[in-house]
Design a protein around this motif. Structure first.
Motif, short mmCIF file in Angstrom:
data_model
loop_
_atom_site.label_atom_id
_atom_site.label_comp_id
_atom_site.label_asym_id
_atom_site.label_seq_id
_atom_site.Cartn_x
_atom_site.Cartn_y
_atom_site.Cartn_z
N LEU A 171 -12.52 2.72 -0.20
CA LEU A 171 -11.96 3.86 0.61
C LEU A 171 -11.81 4.97 -0.45
N SER A 172 -11.39 4.87 -1.47
CA SER A 172 -11.03 5.69 -2.57
C SER A 172 -12.55 6.31 -2.87
N LEU A 195 -4.68 5.53 -7.61
CA LEU A 195 -4.35 4.99 -6.36
C LEU A 195 -4.86 3.53 -6.19
N GLU A 196 -6.10 3.37 -6.51
CA GLU A 196 -6.57 1.93 -6.33
C GLU A 196 -6.05 1.11 -7.14
N ILE A 244 0.98 -1.09 0.01
CA ILE A 244 0.04 -0.03 0.05
C ILE A 244 0.85 1.40 -0.05
N MET A 300 -9.13 -0.56 -0.63
CA MET A 300 -8.90 0.45 -1.12
C MET A 300 -9.78 1.07 -2.37
N ASP A 301 -10.58 0.27 -2.89
CA ASP A 301 -11.51 0.82 -4.00
C ASP A 301 -12.60 1.26 -3.02
N PHE A 307 1.00 4.12 -2.67
CA PHE A 307 0.51 5.62 -2.19
C PHE A 307 1.82 6.62 -2.77
N THR A 310 -2.84 -0.16 -6.60
CA THR A 310 -2.35 -0.90 -5.34
C THR A 310 -2.37 -2.54 -5.89
N MET A 360 -7.37 -6.34 0.00
CA MET A 360 -6.80 -5.12 -0.03
C MET A 360 -7.40 -4.36 -0.94
#
Length: 442
Positions: free
Chosen positions: A427-428, A375-376, A248, A424-425, A252, A379, A420
């Motif tokens: 969260l983004s 970002l997604e 991650i 991330m998907d 990032f 990852t 993960m």
């Protein structure tokens, strides 16, 4: 009248040509696809691939992903017998103990594999595999490994050579070499995932650990159980979650670094901010170059220059994405509303203030949505990049695949990678909605 007739004839001729063209396309397109598929069939040697396929190996690896094996091993030189879950030292049964389906009887040992299958270790480096539908199969070590079947009668589920015999059925597996004889019996699940056999908490339920009496006199139940789980020598949970954090972090740093690098350069590539065509052309070609080279290529080059590590992977992502961001940001800058910039300029604001209050607020939704999307996406890419640079969960996944020892670890890593990426998907998506709505609402 003649003009009308000529016009009608021309239209009919045009309609006929259109019909013929459509008919040609409707027939030619399937034929072209069929010809291409035929070429692929022979070019990739599909028939040879099917002949070389080892379905038994594939089924063994597939079974290893969702089950664990207990290994009964006999040293053919000394006769010593060991029993271990996953064949690991941490899963070793203490001497003199064994599961109820392993029955040592002096110089012989009988191993029940269920459903009528069993294996019997015999003296003089011999063993018998009993198959309920096939009968007894005897293997023995002499000058090499011998089997009591003619080669013409050996079934597909037996792999035989002078150096090794593998008997693989739905009940288990027998492997014999000159050095040792091993029997594998499979059970559903990931055994020893929580605690190894040498942990005092093995075999205890969650309720017993949380609310029961103290199990280890030197540690509290919660602290001791957490330590033994986190430091599990078979599953390496601490190292795995540290590797996830590296993955991650790699994504990032690479994504955010690319965005910070691309934003000022995007002004140089936008027509309405850089009137000098030569400079604009040069910056755009730089963007084309860095985004045209895949991140894996940059990873290989940078790993030779800077050595392995997650920072090398982050730099590779930064280089590739800086070109993509530069193109996206420059296009967003070319579509900004000049009236808002003129309004800020009318207040007497300097150039930087005009950009800060007249330009950035307009392109912020595009910047945020693209950066969070990349970002997604990065990852996932960081998993593969980590396998090359020697960092992150990608390295552990590659090592587990190469060794072909514990495929349940491969499935464990894949599950974590999927979780993960989903996280991330999610969260983004939340950040994208909140930030863009907040900017548009303000």
């Amino acid at each position: 009248m003649s003009d009308m007739t000529a016009d009608l004839s021309a239209r009919m001729a045009g309609a006929d040509r259109l019909i013929r063209r459509k008919r040609l396309v409707s027939i030619g397109a399937p034929l072209a696809v069929l010809a291409y598929l035929s070429y692929v069939f022979f070019a990739f040697d599909v028939i040879g691939l099917a002949e070389r396929a080892r379905v038994d190996n594939a089924m063994t690896l597939m079974r290893d992903t969702y089950s664990y094996k207990t290994v009964v091993s006999r040293n053919n030189r000394t006769g010593d017998l060991t029993i271990a879950k996953e064949g690991e030292r941490a899963g070793l049964y203490p001497e003199g103990t064994s599961p109820d389906w392993v029955m040592p009887r002096g110089q012989t040992t009988e191993i029940d594999l269920a459903d009528g299958h069993y294996v019997r270790f015999l003296p003089e480096r011999a063993a018998i595999y009993h198959h309920p539908d096939f009968g007894d199969i005897r293997v023995q070590v002499t000058s090499g490994v011998q089997i009591n079947l003619p080669e013409s009668e050996i079934p597909d589920w037996i792999s035989y050579s002078k150096a090794r015999v593998d008997i693989t059925t739905e009940a288990g597996r027998l492997t014999m070499t000159r050095a040792k004889t091993e029997v594998f019996r499979y059970f559903f699940g990931w055994e020893l995932f929580w605690f190894t056999l040498d942990s005092p908490y093995h075999g205890h339920s969650v309720v017993a650990i949380l609310f029961g009496p103290q199990i280890d006199p030197d540690r509290s139940n919660i602290a001791g159980a957490w330590h033994d789980f986190w430091e599990n020598p078979l599953w390496h949970h601490a190292q795995v979650f540290w590797a996830l954090g590296e993955t991650i972090l790699m994504a990032f740093l690479g994504t955010m670094g690319a965005a910070l690098l691309a934003l000022p350069l995007a002004f140089l590539a936008a027509k309405n901010f850089t009137p000098i065509m030569t400079l604009r052309f040069a910056v755009r070609r730089v963007f084309d170059f860095v985004r045209g080279v895949d991140a894996l290529i940059f990873t290989i080059l940078l790993s030779r220059a800077f050595g392995p590590g997650p920072m090398t992977g982050a730099l590779a992502i930064l280089l590739t994405d800086s070109g993509s961001f530069g193109k996206l940001f420059s296009e967003a800058l070319e579509n900004v509303d000049s009236k808002q910039i003129e309004g800020v300029q009318s207040t007497g604001a300097p150039v930087l203030a005009r950009y800060r209050f007249g330009v950035i607020p307009q392109i912020t939704p595009v910047l945020l949505s693209q950066v969070l999307y990349y970002l997604e996406s990065n990852t996932r890419s960081a998993t593969i990049i980590g396998a090359i640079t020697g960092g992150g969960i990608g390295l552990m996944l590659t090592q587990a695949i190469i060794t072909q020892k514990d495929w349940e670890e491969v499935s464990y890593y894949i599950v974590l990678i999927v979780v993960m990426v989903i996280f991330m998907d999610w969260l983004s998506g939340i950040l994208r909605r909140r930030m863009i709505k907040g900017n548009s609402g303000g």
